[in-house]
Write an enzyme that holds these catalytic residues in place. Structure first.
Site, mmCIF file in Angstrom:
data_model
loop_
_atom_site.group_PDB
_atom_site.id
_atom_site.type_symbol
_atom_site.label_atom_id
_atom_site.label_comp_id
_atom_site.label_asym_id
_atom_site.label_seq_id
_atom_site.Cartn_x
_atom_site.Cartn_y
_atom_site.Cartn_z
ATOM 1 N N GLY A 191 0.790 -1.224 0.000
ATOM 2 C CA GLY A 191 0.000 0.000 0.000
ATOM 3 C C GLY A 191 0.817 1.266 0.000
ATOM 4 C CB ALA A 245 2.810 -5.530 -8.773
ATOM 5 C CB SER A 279 1.652 -2.162 -5.731
ATOM 6 O OG SER A 279 2.505 -3.257 -6.006
ATOM 7 C CG ASP A 319 -4.130 -7.820 -0.713
ATOM 8 O OD1 ASP A 319 -4.156 -9.025 -0.427
ATOM 9 O OD2 ASP A 319 -3.102 -7.126 -0.654
ATOM 10 C CB SER A 354 -0.943 -14.317 0.780
ATOM 11 O OG SER A 354 0.052 -14.018 -0.175
ATOM 12 C CE LYS A 390 -2.433 -3.848 0.511
ATOM 13 N NZ LYS A 390 -1.757 -5.101 0.082
#
Length: 506
Positions: free
Chosen positions: A181, A209, A212, A269, A277, A301
């Site tokens: 973010g 990415a 982003s 996300d 993740s 973010k």
């Protein structure tokens, strides 16, 4: 008595050279006898076998002379997965029913995912049995805060279990991750050589990415190869103490790479999936001690200290369940880090810091030293409170730069990041002080300019919060690989007057 109809001739594999990113796609002619007899329709999931390999692909039906009726055309992704010679015989059939999809539907309707349900879904995802639409359904069902702590732990474990794991023997193995973010926050490429230069192990597998303009793997790839398999990663780390590789090149949490493929276009996300993740790849990579960087800012973010605490708690509980030693540090996320936004531009910033150049972005260096210091303390190379001083010494003496060059050479050779052929500056419309910089809008401009697909694309920021600018002075310069992408990004920038907010000072 009439003769029985002759069986249809076998279909032959044909490579069509169509880029469908990572999704395997099968192309068949509308009049193909197999297509008609099996009742295959557009968007059908088809199990195809060629050269001893079997995959599941999504069907597209074509007309005209583009494809023969006895040909099975495949996209580049399907071609890579099959690894069969062109002209090979292809067998097609309907795949078995996707039982795990029932768990996804239950989650959509509000039911909790049990650990066996999560395991079934992730096994099918990793095996390529889910279509893009089905993957999107699962990602959306888990978006936001729809995964509780137990579901997050189950998802993390399942992601680890369906992939490979790297074993490093005894001792501490360090890693770090930024939740993202914050454009330009390319600290990993500085932290890894600092830590490795102090005799610690840091095998960093990074992502490309998702939402982003650049991931660490994208930026590192402009300097050195990143598509290393597990034996190559082990060789590089044994030789240098560290590496910066693309995690998608190895089967470390392979289901995560599939989910990322869908999260990117959806611009989703979710927090539970983010935790799974990050931590699944740390466990799979053999890490024992992990530092998580959580930038906090109004356009980052994570937008508040409270939200950062909630995320930190979820990370800590999940890490503990999987046997990881984890530390979370909140950092300033109010503005981009460094000057460049985009793979090559961020790599140029990293090289300037490592070389101790006078024009290197000081905020990138400061942030990298902060994180490296924490890791040196986690790894036992520095006492509590003494990590940053040691990291500064390693950077200032050139030891980090020498180690970075060693890592690049071990990964396949060092190269210079590319430079964009098309550039245009966006100027201040009035004189005044820079009051705020919108991370999300800047990232959007960089992506519209072609980042991260075009490594040289993005933007270079010329101001910081608190700077005074005169009317007509450049705020940032957009970099692009083509005039069309440059114009596209500039059109967006022209209507986003608040991207760099300048006061109305006289």
């Amino acid at each position: 008595m009439s003769a029985a109809p002759l069986p249809a001739p076998p279909l032959r594999l044909r490579r069509l050279g169509i880029d469908t990113y990572q999704e395997p796609v099968l192309y068949m002619h509308l009049e193909c006898p197999v297509c008609r007899s099996e009742g295959f329709e557009a968007q059908s999931r088809v199990e195809m076998t060629a050269g001893g390999r079997t995959i599941v692909a999504t069907l597209n039906v074509v007309q005209g002379g583009f494809l023969g009726v006895a040909e099975a055309g495949v996209s580049e992704a399907a071609w890579r997965m099959l690894q069969a010679p062109e002209g090979s015989a292809v067998a097609l059939r309907h795949p078995p029913p996707l039982e795990s999809l029932g768990h996804v539907r239950a989650k959509i309707h509000g039911r909790k995912l049990t650990a066996p349900a999560v395991r079934a879904v992730i096994e099918d995802v990793a095996a390529g049995r889910y279509s893009e639409l089905q993957l999107a359904a699962f990602v959306t069902a888990c978006a936001g805060d729809r995964l509780d702590q137990e579901e997050t732990i189950a998802l993390t474990r399942a992601m680890v279990d369906v992939g490979e794991r790297i074993a490093w023997g005894g001792g501490r193995v360090l890693d770090k991750h930024c939740v993202g973010g914050l454009p330009g926050n390319r600290t990993t490429m500085i932290v890894v050589p600092v830590v490795a230069a102090c005799g610690l192990r840091m095998p960093k597998t990074s992502s490309r990415a998702i939402t982003s303009p650049a991931g660490t793997a994208d930026a590192m790839e402009t300097v050195a190869p990143v598509e290393l398999d597990v034996p190559a990663i082990q060789r590089v780390v044994e030789r240098t103490g560290g590496c910066i590789a693309w995690g998608g090149a190895v089967r470390l949490s392979p289901a995560d790479d599939v989910l990322i493929r869908v999260e990117r276009p959806l611009d989703l996300d979710s927090q539970g999936q983010l935790v799974a993740s990050v931590l699944s790849k740390k466990v799979a990579a053999g890490s024992t001690h992990v530092l998580i960087d959580v930038p906090v800012g109004p356009t980052a973010k994570v937008r508040s200290a409270q939200a950062a605490q909630v995320l930190a708690r979820q990370l800590e509980v999940t890490a503990q369940a999987l046997g990881l030693h984890l530390s979370v540090v909140q950092t300033d996320g109010t503005a981009p880090v460094g000057y460049g936004i985009g793979p090559a531009l961020e790599a140029h910033d990293v090289l300037a810091v490592l070389r101790n150049e006078a024009a290197a972005p000081p905020d990138l260096a400061d942030r990298a030293l902060l994180l490296a210091g924490h890791l040196l303390e986690l790894g036992g190379a520095a006492p509590a409170g003494g990590g940053r001083a040691l990291a500064h010494q390693v950077l200032a003496t050139g030891a980090a730069w020498r180690k970075f060059q060693d890592i690049c050479e071990a990964q396949g050779g060092m190269r210079q990041p590319p430079v964009a052929p098309f550039r245009h500056a966006v100027a201040a419309q009035r004189s005044g002080s820079v009051l705020a910089i919108d991370n999300r809008r800047l990232a959007r401009i960089a992506k519209l300019a072609g980042a991260p697909r075009a490594a040289c694309a993005g933007l270079a920021l010329h101001v910081r919060i608190g700077d005074f600018v005169e009317r007509g002075e450049p705020l940032f310069t957009v970099h692009a690989d083509s005039p069309g992408e440059l114009a596209y990004a500039l059109d967006y920038a022209a209507v986003q007057s608040g991207t760099v907010h300048v006061s109305e000072d006289a």
